[in-house]
Design an enzyme around this catalytic site. Structure first.
Site, short mmCIF file in Angstrom:
data_model
loop_
_atom_site.label_atom_id
_atom_site.label_comp_id
_atom_site.label_asym_id
_atom_site.label_seq_id
_atom_site.Cartn_x
_atom_site.Cartn_y
_atom_site.Cartn_z
N LYS A 109 26.86 43.18 60.41
CA LYS A 109 28.18 43.06 59.79
C LYS A 109 28.83 44.43 59.81
O LYS A 109 28.13 45.45 59.79
CB LYS A 109 28.05 42.58 58.33
CG LYS A 109 29.28 41.91 57.81
CD LYS A 109 29.35 40.47 58.28
CE LYS A 109 30.58 39.76 57.81
NZ LYS A 109 30.49 38.31 58.10
P1 NAD Z 1 40.82 35.34 55.68
O1 NAD Z 1 41.15 36.77 55.56
O2 NAD Z 1 41.38 34.55 56.81
O3 NAD Z 1 41.21 34.56 54.32
C1 NAD Z 1 40.80 34.96 53.05
C2 NAD Z 1 41.61 34.16 52.03
O4 NAD Z 1 41.10 34.39 50.73
C3 NAD Z 1 43.10 34.54 51.99
O5 NAD Z 1 43.87 33.38 51.82
C4 NAD Z 1 43.19 35.41 50.73
O6 NAD Z 1 44.49 35.42 50.18
C5 NAD Z 1 42.20 34.67 49.86
N1 NAD Z 1 41.70 35.43 48.70
C6 NAD Z 1 41.28 36.71 48.63
N2 NAD Z 1 40.91 36.99 47.36
C7 NAD Z 1 41.11 35.87 46.63
C8 NAD Z 1 40.92 35.51 45.26
N3 NAD Z 1 40.45 36.39 44.38
N4 NAD Z 1 41.22 34.24 44.86
C9 NAD Z 1 41.71 33.35 45.74
N5 NAD Z 1 41.89 33.62 47.05
C10 NAD Z 1 41.61 34.86 47.48
O7 NAD Z 1 39.22 35.27 55.68
P2 NAD Z 1 38.29 34.12 56.25
O8 NAD Z 1 37.93 34.47 57.63
O9 NAD Z 1 38.86 32.79 55.92
O10 NAD Z 1 36.96 34.37 55.38
C11 NAD Z 1 36.82 33.85 54.07
C12 NAD Z 1 35.34 33.85 53.71
O11 NAD Z 1 34.61 33.09 54.67
C13 NAD Z 1 34.67 35.24 53.69
O12 NAD Z 1 33.65 35.23 52.71
C14 NAD Z 1 34.03 35.32 55.06
O13 NAD Z 1 32.94 36.22 55.10
C15 NAD Z 1 33.56 33.88 55.22
N6 NAD Z 1 33.32 33.47 56.60
C16 NAD Z 1 34.31 33.56 57.55
C17 NAD Z 1 34.04 33.13 58.85
C18 NAD Z 1 35.09 33.12 59.93
O14 NAD Z 1 34.81 32.60 61.01
N7 NAD Z 1 36.28 33.64 59.69
C19 NAD Z 1 32.76 32.66 59.17
C20 NAD Z 1 31.79 32.57 58.18
C21 NAD Z 1 32.09 32.97 56.89
#
Ligand code: NAD
Length: 418
Positions: A109
């Site tokens: 990561k």
């Molecule tokens: P992203 O940046 O696209 O979206 C994050 C979202 O969370 C945004 O809408 C943001 O406004 C919101 N957010 C942030 N803090 C918040 C809070 N306190 N309350 C409510 N909403 C809040 O990120 P993503 O890629 O969707 O990733 C989200 C999670 O999923 C992370 O934990 C990431 O590690 C995990 N994840 C992502 C992927 C991927 O393929 N993108 C894969 C596996 C896991």
């Protein structure tokens, strides 16, 4: 209980690894230390030029945790709270995740502690390219393959590929996954994590006797994972009643119109100003009266303080580590079923693997094939975990850990001890 996220992650690992008696099975190596210590942690100062010609200095990281089963693999996060302990915890979960879905990668990561959203587009590109330049000898399609995470997307992966191509003079597309389709990305990668979440929700719902066309849901976070999970849940007949992003929440007892909400957010607005519902606080979304809760924002969204208020009976961990340590025990006692992150959100890394395969063969699959193969991988992994959980009378999380730890320990042992 420790509060450092990596220390917490290790405590859980030791708890779930204990019944496996790894030290008896692999007596010639210190297997537990091997599995809980990162192979390498890279921490560096990253300086990039702001538009006003001043310099911005940030802390940057890449943790390569374990490559016993294949090259390191993991996302890049640009967020103010990124630090070494968080990056280690996320890299740790990554190698367990790739093992749960049995794809031939390890775990890594990376991230930069920066308020990325406040930067201009040229500043974002300079920061991303600088990050890639520093790590140029540490990443590679056979070494360590980055992908998007919080605040990074196809765009950033395209910039990293460009740095690689300019400096190495090689068009090795497989150096990053989650790229734009026009430069070697896979069909379906952007939606893959949310799609995987919904595949596991559908299986868990069947086992719980919960009909999706009569169920309701709340989704925390409306980025890549949350917005796709919400859309696909709605397509399965689920009434998605509450959604939040960093700026607030929105609720509609009769169900939000998710395609319209997606358009609203695309136009640059937060979910709370969506006219198709009432604005509520971010916190209220977590305790909404629904059957299914999908935390898809950041770690530790559900802690001991707010866990008692959770009304959902099924939690699908779209985010990594959204349920904090004390909250897990509270929710388990309440009888809430939790689909653990290392299984639930593994759809993204699975389609990243498909992208890597397609890049190495330069042969590209249609969307139907990507989605069908993704479904096969997620169903196989879900049922392996759920069968073990039922047989051993443990939670889905403990079963997923046992499967992952066993696979990685076996791979580590097969590599010899000298
Ligand atoms: P992203 O940046 O696209 O979206 C994050 C979202 O969370 C945004 O809408 C943001 O406004 C919101 N957010 C942030 N803090 C918040 C809070 N306190 N309350 C409510 N909403 C809040 O990120 P993503 O890629 O969707 O990733 C989200 C999670 O999923 C992370 O934990 C990431 O590690 C995990 N994840 C992502 C992927 C991927 O393929 N993108 C894969 C596996 C896991």
């Amino acid at each position: 209980m420790a509060t450092d996220p990596f220390a917490v992650a290790k405590e859980y690992f030791y708890r779930y690894a204990a019944p496996l008696e790894l030290e008896k099975r692999y007596p010639r190596r210190d297997i537990l230390e091997h599995l809980t210590t990162p192979d390498r942690s890279i921490e560096f100062r990253l300086t990039f030029q702001r538009d006003d010609d001043s310099n911005c200095v940030c802390q940057a990281y890449r943790v390569q945790f374990n490559d016993d089963r294949g090259p390191y693999k993991g996302g890049i996060r640009f967020h103010p709270v990124v630090d070494l302990a968080e990056t280690k915890a996320l890299a740790f979960w990554m190698y367990l995740k790739t093992a749960v879905v049995e794809i031939p990668f390890g775990g890594a990561k990376g991230g930069v502690a920066v308020d990325y959203q406040s930067l201009s587009l040229p500043e974002k590109e300079r920061l991303t390219k600088r990050y890639a330049v520093v790590l140029l000898n540490d990443i590679g399609s056979q070494k360590d393959i980055p992908a998007p995470d919080v605040n990074t997307s196809e765009r950033e992966m395209g910039w990293i590929l460009d740095v690689w191509r300019m400096i190495h003079g090689l068009y090795d597309r497989a150096v990053v996954t989650g790229k734009p389709i026009s430069i070697g990305g896979s069909q379906g990668r952007r939606e893959a994590t949310g799609r995987g979440v919904v595949i596991t929700v559908a299986e868990a719902a069947k086992e719980l006797g919960l009909r999706l066309d009569q169920a309701s849901a709340a989704v925390q976070g409306f980025g890549n994972v949350g917005s796709v999970a919400a859309s696909l849940l709605q397509q399965c007949g689920v009434q998605v009643r509450a959604v939040s992003d960093v700026g607030g929440g929105v609720m509609n007892e009769k169900g939000l119109d998710i395609p319209r909400l997606v358009e609203h957010v695309k136009s640059g607005q937060g979910v709370s100003s969506f006219p198709g519902g009432q604005a509520i606080s971010r916190e209220a979304v977590l305790s909404a009266k629904v059957d299914i809760l999908v935390p898809a924002a950041l770690e530790h969204a559900i802690m001991a303080e707010n866990a008692p208020a959770i009304q959902a009976t099924l939690i699908a961990e779209g985010a990594n580590g959204p349920v904090g340590p004390d909250a897990m025990d509270i929710l388990n006692e309440k009888g809430v079923t939790i689909i653990p992150d290392i299984l639930c959100n593994a759809g993204g890394v699975t389609v990243s693997y498909f992208e890597w395969v397609q890049n190495r063969q330069e042969f590209y699959w249609p969307l139907e094939r990507v989605n069908a193969e993704l479904e096969q991988v997620m169903l196989r992994a879900y049922h392996a975990v759920s069968d073990l959980a039922r047989r051993e009378k443990v939670t889905l999380r403990e079963a997923a850990y046992r499967i992952a730890i066993t696979r990685v320990a076996e791979a580590a042992a097969r590599r010899g001890v000298q």
